[in-house]
Design a protein around this motif. Structure first.
Motif, PDB file in Angstrom:
ATOM      1  N   VAL A  65      31.629  34.456  28.262  1.00  0.00           N
ATOM      2  CA  VAL A  65      32.705  35.192  27.900  1.00  0.00           C
ATOM      3  C   VAL A  65      33.952  34.095  27.671  1.00  0.00           C
ATOM      4  N   ARG A  66      34.921  34.855  27.040  1.00  0.00           N
ATOM      5  CA  ARG A  66      36.215  33.864  26.949  1.00  0.00           C
ATOM      6  C   ARG A  66      37.338  34.426  28.140  1.00  0.00           C
ATOM      7  N   PHE A  67      37.576  33.553  29.058  1.00  0.00           N
ATOM      8  CA  PHE A  67      38.478  33.986  30.083  1.00  0.00           C
ATOM      9  C   PHE A  67      39.954  33.383  29.644  1.00  0.00           C
ATOM     10  N   GLU A  68      40.699  34.469  29.638  1.00  0.00           N
ATOM     11  CA  GLU A  68      42.317  34.126  29.274  1.00  0.00           C
ATOM     12  C   GLU A  68      43.154  34.734  30.545  1.00  0.00           C
ATOM     13  N   CYS A  69      43.896  34.049  30.970  1.00  0.00           N
ATOM     14  CA  CYS A  69      44.790  34.232  32.107  1.00  0.00           C
ATOM     15  C   CYS A  69      45.947  35.110  31.625  1.00  0.00           C
ATOM     16  N   PHE A  70      46.488  36.370  31.882  1.00  0.00           N
ATOM     17  CA  PHE A  70      47.512  36.970  31.340  1.00  0.00           C
ATOM     18  C   PHE A  70      48.763  36.795  32.163  1.00  0.00           C
ATOM     19  N   SER A  71      48.759  36.830  33.544  1.00  0.00           N
ATOM     20  CA  SER A  71      49.879  36.756  34.261  1.00  0.00           C
ATOM     21  C   SER A  71      49.710  36.157  35.600  1.00  0.00           C
ATOM     22  N   ASN A  72      50.441  35.426  36.239  1.00  0.00           N
ATOM     23  CA  ASN A  72      50.312  34.818  37.660  1.00  0.00           C
ATOM     24  C   ASN A  72      49.225  34.071  37.882  1.00  0.00           C
ATOM     25  N   CYS A  73      48.677  33.115  37.023  1.00  0.00           N
ATOM     26  CA  CYS A  73      47.761  32.230  36.730  1.00  0.00           C
ATOM     27  C   CYS A  73      47.890  31.230  38.106  1.00  0.00           C
ATOM     28  N   ASP A  74      48.831  30.844  38.558  1.00  0.00           N
ATOM     29  CA  ASP A  74      48.879  29.889  39.744  1.00  0.00           C
ATOM     30  C   ASP A  74      49.527  30.485  40.924  1.00  0.00           C
ATOM     31  N   LEU A  81      46.647  38.636  40.008  1.00  0.00           N
ATOM     32  CA  LEU A  81      46.337  37.915  38.922  1.00  0.00           C
ATOM     33  C   LEU A  81      45.595  38.902  37.658  1.00  0.00           C
ATOM     34  N   THR A  82      46.513  39.022  36.671  1.00  0.00           N
ATOM     35  CA  THR A  82      45.902  39.619  35.503  1.00  0.00           C
ATOM     36  C   THR A  82      45.331  38.812  34.171  1.00  0.00           C
ATOM     37  N   PHE A  83      43.982  39.300  34.080  1.00  0.00           N
ATOM     38  CA  PHE A  83      43.383  38.503  33.034  1.00  0.00           C
ATOM     39  C   PHE A  83      42.384  39.156  32.244  1.00  0.00           C
ATOM     40  N   TYR A  84      42.302  38.535  30.688  1.00  0.00           N
ATOM     41  CA  TYR A  84      41.330  39.270  29.970  1.00  0.00           C
ATOM     42  C   TYR A  84      39.972  38.654  29.889  1.00  0.00           C
ATOM     43  N   VAL A  85      38.775  39.217  29.766  1.00  0.00           N
ATOM     44  CA  VAL A  85      37.798  38.790  29.337  1.00  0.00           C
ATOM     45  C   VAL A  85      37.295  39.327  28.106  1.00  0.00           C
ATOM     46  N   LEU A 101      35.331  42.129  21.664  1.00  0.00           N
ATOM     47  CA  LEU A 101      35.482  43.216  22.574  1.00  0.00           C
ATOM     48  C   LEU A 101      36.317  42.634  23.956  1.00  0.00           C
ATOM     49  N   SER A 102      37.418  43.188  24.366  1.00  0.00           N
ATOM     50  CA  SER A 102      38.329  42.726  25.330  1.00  0.00           C
ATOM     51  C   SER A 102      38.438  43.740  26.411  1.00  0.00           C
ATOM     52  N   VAL A 103      38.377  43.135  27.751  1.00  0.00           N
ATOM     53  CA  VAL A 103      38.549  43.877  28.914  1.00  0.00           C
ATOM     54  C   VAL A 103      39.849  43.297  29.844  1.00  0.00           C
ATOM     55  N   LYS A 104      40.615  44.150  30.319  1.00  0.00           N
ATOM     56  CA  LYS A 104      41.660  43.525  30.997  1.00  0.00           C
ATOM     57  C   LYS A 104      41.510  43.991  32.445  1.00  0.00           C
ATOM     58  N   ARG A 105      41.496  43.218  33.252  1.00  0.00           N
ATOM     59  CA  ARG A 105      41.278  43.322  34.814  1.00  0.00           C
ATOM     60  C   ARG A 105      42.318  42.717  35.688  1.00  0.00           C
ATOM     61  N   SER A 106      42.335  43.017  36.940  1.00  0.00           N
ATOM     62  CA  SER A 106      43.411  42.316  37.956  1.00  0.00           C
ATOM     63  C   SER A 106      42.501  41.969  39.075  1.00  0.00           C
ATOM     64  N   ALA A 107      42.964  41.018  39.787  1.00  0.00           N
ATOM     65  CA  ALA A 107      42.322  40.446  41.034  1.00  0.00           C
ATOM     66  C   ALA A 107      43.559  40.044  41.944  1.00  0.00           C
ATOM     67  N   VAL A 108      43.140  40.141  43.349  1.00  0.00           N
ATOM     68  CA  VAL A 108      44.313  39.908  44.293  1.00  0.00           C
ATOM     69  C   VAL A 108      43.765  38.457  45.093  1.00  0.00           C
TER      70      VAL A 108
END
Length: 113
Positions: A65-74, A81-85, A101-108
């Motif tokens: 996949v292509r991983f793209e960090c959207f916000s709060n990467c560091d 952290l919010t990211f797109y796959v 195709l793109s999916v937006k997810r968040s992780a703590v």
């Protein structure tokens, strides 16, 4: 003679509808796989507690996949952290070029310590 011609023309339309339906099933299947992949990646990020270039490379190579960090990467422990796959898929009827195709997810960060 006209009924045979009508049958042939109707079979052409029916085959196109079947092909379009198969493309829709392929898109839905790939989107579901991408959602599950994004959930796995969110768990992996939450467990590791950080995101760096090596981790992004491992994610992209391992999950294809292509991983793209959207916000709060560091972020630090407890930050969200919010990211797109994203992934390209090939379909035949819907589009002549690959669909994105793109999916937006968040992780703590550090949630599973």
């Amino acid at each position: 003679m006209s009924s045979k011609l009508g049958l042939i023309l109707s079979l052409i339309f029916v085959s196109l509808f079947f092909a379009f339906g198969i493309d829709l099933l392929i898109v839905q299947s790939e989107y579901s796989k991408l959602m599950f992949t994004a959930n796995d990646i969110a768990y992996f990020i939450a467990k590791s507690g950080y995101v760096d270039d090596d981790l992004i490379f491992d994610i992209e190579r391992g999950y294809n996949v292509r991983f793209e960090c959207f916000s709060n990467c560091d972020g630090t422990k407890g930050d969200i952290l919010t990211f797109y796959v994203r992934r390209h898929i090939d379909v035949t009827i819907i589009s002549p070029e690959p669909l994105l195709l793109s999916v937006k997810r968040s992780a703590v960060f550090g949630y599973y310590d």
